[in-house]
Every structure is written in structure tokens, then in C-alpha cells.
Design a protein around this motif. Structure first.
Motif, PDB file in Angstrom:
ATOM      1  N   GLN A  57       0.839  -1.218   0.000  1.00 17.08           N
ATOM      2  CA  GLN A  57       0.000   0.000   0.000  1.00 17.08           C
ATOM      3  C   GLN A  57       0.865   1.256   0.000  1.00 17.08           C
ATOM      4  O   GLN A  57       0.602   2.206  -0.731  1.00 17.08           O
ATOM      5  N   LEU A  58       1.894   1.254   0.861  1.00 13.38           N
ATOM      6  CA  LEU A  58       2.764   2.445   0.943  1.00 13.38           C
ATOM      7  C   LEU A  58       3.530   2.654  -0.355  1.00 13.38           C
ATOM      8  O   LEU A  58       3.658   3.775  -0.831  1.00 13.38           O
ATOM      9  N   ARG A  59       3.999   1.561  -0.950  1.00 17.04           N
ATOM     10  CA  ARG A  59       4.763   1.706  -2.198  1.00 17.04           C
ATOM     11  C   ARG A  59       3.883   2.240  -3.331  1.00 17.04           C
ATOM     12  O   ARG A  59       4.369   2.828  -4.273  1.00 17.04           O
ATOM     13  N   ASN A  84      21.887  17.953   0.611  1.00 17.95           N
ATOM     14  CA  ASN A  84      22.516  19.187   0.127  1.00 17.95           C
ATOM     15  C   ASN A  84      21.629  19.929  -0.863  1.00 17.95           C
ATOM     16  O   ASN A  84      22.119  20.690  -1.687  1.00 17.95           O
ATOM     17  N   LEU A  85      20.332  19.710  -0.782  1.00 20.95           N
ATOM     18  CA  LEU A  85      19.393  20.483  -1.605  1.00 20.95           C
ATOM     19  C   LEU A  85      19.409  21.932  -1.143  1.00 20.95           C
ATOM     20  O   LEU A  85      19.418  22.204   0.054  1.00 20.95           O
ATOM     21  N   GLY A  86      19.341  22.862  -2.112  1.00 15.65           N
ATOM     22  CA  GLY A  86      19.283  24.272  -1.746  1.00 15.65           C
ATOM     23  C   GLY A  86      17.846  24.698  -1.479  1.00 15.65           C
ATOM     24  O   GLY A  86      16.905  23.957  -1.773  1.00 15.65           O
ATOM     25  N   GLU A 112      14.676  24.055  -3.846  1.00 12.49           N
ATOM     26  CA  GLU A 112      14.992  23.151  -4.955  1.00 12.49           C
ATOM     27  C   GLU A 112      14.062  21.936  -4.956  1.00 12.49           C
ATOM     28  O   GLU A 112      13.720  21.382  -3.918  1.00 12.49           O
ATOM     29  N   LEU A 113      13.700  21.547  -6.163  1.00 10.83           N
ATOM     30  CA  LEU A 113      12.786  20.422  -6.386  1.00 10.83           C
ATOM     31  C   LEU A 113      13.571  19.299  -7.056  1.00 10.83           C
ATOM     32  O   LEU A 113      14.287  19.543  -8.033  1.00 10.83           O
ATOM     33  N   VAL A 114      13.434  18.076  -6.530  1.00 12.09           N
ATOM     34  CA  VAL A 114      14.043  16.937  -7.232  1.00 12.09           C
ATOM     35  C   VAL A 114      13.142  16.629  -8.416  1.00 12.09           C
ATOM     36  O   VAL A 114      11.924  16.469  -8.252  1.00 12.09           O
TER      37      VAL A 114
HETATM   38  C1  LIG Z   1       4.750   2.492   8.166  1.00 15.65           C
HETATM   39  C2  LIG Z   1       5.833   2.876   7.215  1.00 15.65           C
HETATM   40  C3  LIG Z   1       6.824   1.947   6.927  1.00 15.65           C
HETATM   41  C4  LIG Z   1       7.839   2.313   6.033  1.00 15.65           C
HETATM   42  N1  LIG Z   1       8.832   1.409   5.759  1.00 15.65           N
HETATM   43  C5  LIG Z   1       9.855   1.748   4.918  1.00 15.65           C
HETATM   44  C6  LIG Z   1      10.922   0.862   4.646  1.00 15.65           C
HETATM   45  O1  LIG Z   1      10.985  -0.268   5.142  1.00 15.65           O
HETATM   46  N2  LIG Z   1      11.894   1.286   3.796  1.00 15.65           N
HETATM   47  C7  LIG Z   1      11.877   2.512   3.213  1.00 15.65           C
HETATM   48  O2  LIG Z   1      12.784   2.832   2.441  1.00 15.65           O
HETATM   49  N3  LIG Z   1      10.884   3.385   3.471  1.00 15.65           N
HETATM   50  C8  LIG Z   1       9.893   3.032   4.295  1.00 15.65           C
HETATM   51  N4  LIG Z   1       8.890   3.913   4.570  1.00 15.65           N
HETATM   52  C9  LIG Z   1       9.017   5.288   4.101  1.00 15.65           C
HETATM   53  C10 LIG Z   1       8.406   5.522   2.759  1.00 15.65           C
HETATM   54  O3  LIG Z   1       9.201   4.899   1.781  1.00 15.65           O
HETATM   55  C11 LIG Z   1       8.418   7.038   2.573  1.00 15.65           C
HETATM   56  O4  LIG Z   1       7.444   7.551   3.448  1.00 15.65           O
HETATM   57  C12 LIG Z   1       8.111   7.435   1.162  1.00 15.65           C
HETATM   58  O5  LIG Z   1       9.091   6.954   0.277  1.00 15.65           O
HETATM   59  C13 LIG Z   1       8.022   8.950   1.028  1.00 15.65           C
HETATM   60  O6  LIG Z   1       7.550   9.263  -0.273  1.00 15.65           O
HETATM   61  P1  LIG Z   1       6.342  10.282  -0.445  1.00 15.65           P
HETATM   62  O7  LIG Z   1       6.194  10.500  -1.901  1.00 15.65           O
HETATM   63  O8  LIG Z   1       5.124   9.799   0.286  1.00 15.65           O
HETATM   64  O9  LIG Z   1       6.966  11.557   0.254  1.00 15.65           O
HETATM   65  P2  LIG Z   1       6.263  12.782   1.011  1.00 15.65           P
HETATM   66  O10 LIG Z   1       5.790  12.317   2.353  1.00 15.65           O
HETATM   67  O11 LIG Z   1       5.287  13.448   0.110  1.00 15.65           O
HETATM   68  O12 LIG Z   1       7.523  13.739   1.180  1.00 15.65           O
HETATM   69  C14 LIG Z   1       8.610  13.371   1.975  1.00 15.65           C
HETATM   70  C15 LIG Z   1       9.602  14.541   1.961  1.00 15.65           C
HETATM   71  O13 LIG Z   1      10.122  14.714   0.663  1.00 15.65           O
HETATM   72  C16 LIG Z   1       9.906  16.033   0.177  1.00 15.65           C
HETATM   73  N5  LIG Z   1       9.679  15.868  -1.257  1.00 15.65           N
HETATM   74  C17 LIG Z   1       8.850  14.972  -1.853  1.00 15.65           C
HETATM   75  N6  LIG Z   1       9.018  14.998  -3.182  1.00 15.65           N
HETATM   76  C18 LIG Z   1       9.957  15.951  -3.433  1.00 15.65           C
HETATM   77  C19 LIG Z   1      10.591  16.438  -4.615  1.00 15.65           C
HETATM   78  N7  LIG Z   1      10.299  15.944  -5.824  1.00 15.65           N
HETATM   79  N8  LIG Z   1      11.520  17.411  -4.502  1.00 15.65           N
HETATM   80  C20 LIG Z   1      11.847  17.923  -3.299  1.00 15.65           C
HETATM   81  N9  LIG Z   1      11.276  17.510  -2.144  1.00 15.65           N
HETATM   82  C21 LIG Z   1      10.364  16.523  -2.215  1.00 15.65           C
HETATM   83  C22 LIG Z   1       8.729  16.544   0.965  1.00 15.65           C
HETATM   84  O14 LIG Z   1       8.765  17.957   1.079  1.00 15.65           O
HETATM   85  C23 LIG Z   1       8.969  15.883   2.319  1.00 15.65           C
HETATM   86  O15 LIG Z   1       9.910  16.625   3.047  1.00 15.65           O
HETATM   87  C24 LIG Z   1       7.840   3.586   5.427  1.00 15.65           C
HETATM   88  C25 LIG Z   1       6.824   4.505   5.720  1.00 15.65           C
HETATM   89  C26 LIG Z   1       5.827   4.162   6.597  1.00 15.65           C
HETATM   90  C27 LIG Z   1       4.748   5.172   6.884  1.00 15.65           C
END
Ligand SMILES: Cc1cc2nc3c(=O)[nH]c(=O)nc-3n(C[C@H](O)[C@H](O)[C@H](O)COP(=O)(O)OP(=O)(O)OC[C@H]3O[C@@H](n4cnc5c(N)ncnc54)[C@H](O)[C@@H]3O)c2cc1C
Length: 335
Positions: A101-103, A212-214, A217-219
Motif C-alpha cells: 500500500q505504501l509503495r 545538500n538540496l538548496g 529546490e525540487l528533485v
Molecule cells: C509504516 C511505514 C513503513 C515504512 N517502511 C519503509 C521501509 O521499510 N523502507 C523505506 O525505504 N521506506 C519506508 N517507509 C518510508 C516511505 O518509503 C516514505 O514515506 C516514502 O518513500 C516517502 O515518499 P512520499 O512520496 O510519500 O513523500 P512525502 O511524504 O510526500 O515527502 C517526503 C519529503 O520529501 C519532500 N519531497 C517529496 N518529493 C519531493 C521532490 N520531488 N523534490 C523535493 N522535495 C520533495 C517533501 O517535502 C517531504 O519533506 C515507510 C513509511 C511508513 C509510513
């Protein structure tokens, strides 16, 4: 929760200009990390810039590299044919992370920028240099079973110099650190390309900064350069539960083999440092040699000489060493 503005830019330029004048603005992608942090009061952005409508989802192989848009979902990347055939290490690492679900929500950009799972960072009542610079590190002398064993100034007893003992939580980043990866970012001053090894930071100074993002900055993408590791790579994750748990220790191994010998070797470790820990000397130690358990044990023990356990995580020294040997054996195809 503090009130915040919710904005939905239509272009990359518009997103960057929305963030440019406000250090408290945050981009939001899948929200699986940022929303949790906001609910707990650890992050309080003034502006939430929803980037989900930007054209950053493409996954494609072009010329000598795989280019993956920052909004590509972790689940889509892990099953994409070009990733599975050309960079299976990345697919394995993604599938070892979180849950199905998270992925399906988590993006590549968000995964790169997710914050540590250190319990002191999450507990507002306790000190944490990362959450509140200068307040101290609760894990130092506290409960530090899951914390770092490698620090800045590797080999020089760097713990004293480290202001944060937390480890980086991402599985994906460990695989990207092992192979040659470029993070493409766009900001008020245009596009920059940052090597993965320079994108995430160690914690000697300013542990509040993970990357080291400024400002603003957006990835926009990551690019994984072509390599010859597809047949001999392996991601091994050791954790408390079989799924839905962060790594205690993980190992990403990539070998290039021919004629029963190793000709190129890369290895990165997760769960052991403030950022994925690259073992730089491994190529020199393995190049031209035939794989064997004894050889792998020697290289693992060599790297562990510069590890330093805290009060609660001495077990990680042996665990990391054994995990390195197991991952190298699997990648090399020896039992
Ligand atoms: C219960 C649980 C278990 C997990 N288990 C694992 C695990 O085993 N292994 C693992 O690797 N991860 C794990 N995760 C973490 C999960 O992989 C991350 O929460 C997820 O990858 C974040 O992606 P997102 O798109 O939801 O980010 P967001 O929550 O939307 O953003 C995260 C951060 O990234 C910034 N951001 C997002 N996109 C950009 C962009 N393009 N440019 C600049 N800044 C940006 C946001 O401002 C924020 O600071 C787990 C999370 C949970 C809740």
C-alpha cells in the motif's frame, strides 16, 4: 496543527517560484512521510506545494542511463521492465521497503527525502539535534539499539564529533548509493545534477539538514548510469519483522563477473550511518579474484574495523559483517 496554505502548481517553474521566497514551504508528493510529521508537530510548513500534477512520472532508458521521474511511484519503478532487467538491485531494494500500500503512494523524490525514524526525533518531549538544533542527542547515552555504527571521520573515533546518531531509513537510497546515480534538481538558479554520494549528508555539522538540496529546490529525476551488474547484484535487508519494518542493517551488492572472477565490485550499507554507507575500497580488494567465503569474510572484517558501537548496538558489528558476507555470496552465486 498549524494552519497552512495548500497550493497546486501546474508547472515546475510555478512550483519552484511558490517555494522560492518561503523557507518554511514544503513540496508534498505521496505524503506518506510528510503528513505523519505534520500530524505529530515535527514539521509545520506554512505552505504545502502539491507537486502531483507535474509531469515527473516517466521512467525511461535513454542513451547510457535509466531516467526515473521524481513522481514515479515506488511500486511502478520496482516492476518496470527497464528497471528489472537493467538495475535489478534497485527493484529489490524498493520491494524490501514498507508495504504494498505504501509503495503505491510513495514516490522516488519523497523516498530520497524521507526523514529518519529515530524515536528521539519523533518524541517532542526529548532532545534531538535534528529536530531542534542544539538541544542535544537523546540517543547518546539513551536507547540506541537501532542507531549508527559508522560516523563522519570514519576510523577516527568520530562519535564525539557527531551531533546526531540517527540512521537514514531508505532502502532505495542504499541501492542508489552502491551504483552510479545522479539526482537531478531544479531550483531558482536552474538545473543542477548532484552525485548520489553528495546528495545525502553525514551529521558532523547541521544534523537538521539531511541533504545538500538548496532552498526551494525540487528533485525532478534520478538517473542511474548503465552498468554490468545486472546478473550479480543482491539487496539483503535484516529487520526485526519480516515485512513493514525498517532495516537494522541492509547490504546492497553489485558485482561484475567474468570467467569465475570479479572484475568490478560495489557495496553500500543501510541502517548503519546518517546516510547510506559506501564501502569504497571493496573494488580494489575484490578485483581479479575468484569469489569465496573466506575472501568475503576478509573484506567484511576489513570494513568493520572502522565501525564503532554505541552502548546498545554492539550486535550490529557482527550482524553487518555477516550480512555483507551473505549478500556477497548470493550476488556471486556461491553457497
Ligand atoms: C509504516 C511505514 C513503513 C515504512 N517502511 C519503509 C521501509 O521499510 N523502507 C523505506 O525505504 N521506506 C519506508 N517507509 C518510508 C516511505 O518509503 C516514505 O514515506 C516514502 O518513500 C516517502 O515518499 P512520499 O512520496 O510519500 O513523500 P512525502 O511524504 O510526500 O515527502 C517526503 C519529503 O520529501 C519532500 N519531497 C517529496 N518529493 C519531493 C521532490 N520531488 N523534490 C523535493 N522535495 C520533495 C517533501 O517535502 C517531504 O519533506 C515507510 C513509511 C511508513 C509510513
Amino acid at each position: 496543527m498549524k494552519p497552512f496554505q495548500y497550493l497546486r502548481p501546474k508547472t515546475i517553474a510555478e512550483a519552484i517560484s511558490m517555494a522560492a521566497d518561503d523557507p518554511e514551504a514544503r513540496y508534498i508528493a505521496g505524503g506518506t512521510n510528510l503528513v505523519d510529521l505534520m500530524k505529530r508537530g515535527i514539521a509545520s510548513p506554512t505552505k504545502l506545494i502539491d507537486i502531483n500534477h507535474l509531469p515527473l512520472k516517466k521512467i525511461e532508458h535513454r542513451y547510457d542511463r535509466l531516467r526515473i521521474g521524481a513522481l514515479a511511484l515506488n511500486s511502478e519503478v520496482a516492476k518496470h521492465k527497464a528497471v528489472v532487467t537493467r538495475q535489478p538491485l534497485l527493484a529489490q531494494a524498493l520491494l524490501a521497503g514498507a508495504s504494498g500500500q505504501l509503495r503505491n503512494m510513495a514516490t522516488v523524490g519523497g523516498n530520497l527525502l524521507q526523514r529518519t525514524r529515530c524515536s528521539y526525533f519523533y518524541d517532542l518531549a526529548l532532545p534531538c539535534n535534528k529536530r531542534k538544533p542544539g538541544s542535544g542527542c537523546g540517543a547518546e547515552g539513551g536507547i540506541n539499539r537501532t542507531h549508527a555504527i559508522f560516523f563522519a571521520g570514519n576510523g577516527f573515533g568520530g562519535i564525539e564529533k557527531s551531533s546526531c546518531l540517527a540512521v537514514h531509513p531508505s532502502d532505495m537510497c542504499v541501492a542508489l548509493t552502491a551504483v552510479d546515480t545522479v539526482v537531478v534538481v531544479n531550483g531558482p538558479d536552474g538545473e543542477r545534477r548532484i552525485q548520489m554520494k553528495d546528495f545525502l549528508r553525514l551529521s558532523t555539522q547541521q544534523p537538521e539538514l539531511d541533504t545538500n538540496l538548496g532552498p526551494g529546490e525540487l528533485v525532478t529525476a534520478i538517473e542511474v548510469l548503465d552498468n554490468a551488474f545486472a546478473k550479480h547484484s543482491h539487496y539483503l535487508k535484516v529487520r526485526d519483522r519480516a515485512s513493514y519494518a525498517f532495516a537494522l542493517v541492509s547490504v546492497a551488492v553489485a558485482l561484475q563477473m567474468d570467467g569465475g572472477r570479479i572484475w568490478d565490485a560495489r557495496l553500500a550499507l543501510g541502517g548503519v550511518a546518517h546516510k547510506p554507507w559506501r564501502y569504497w575500497a571493496i573494488d580494489l580488494m575484490l578485483r581479479g579474484k575468484a569469489p569465496s567465503e573466506q575472501l568475503f569474510r576478509e573484506v567484511a572484517e576489513h570494513e568493520m574495523e572502522s565501525a564503532k558501537a554505541l552502548e546498545g548496538n554492539a550486535y550490529k558489528i557482527k550482524l553487518t559483517s555477516n550480512a555483507m558476507v551473505a549478500a556477497l555470496k548470493t550476488a556471486a552465486g556461491i553457497s
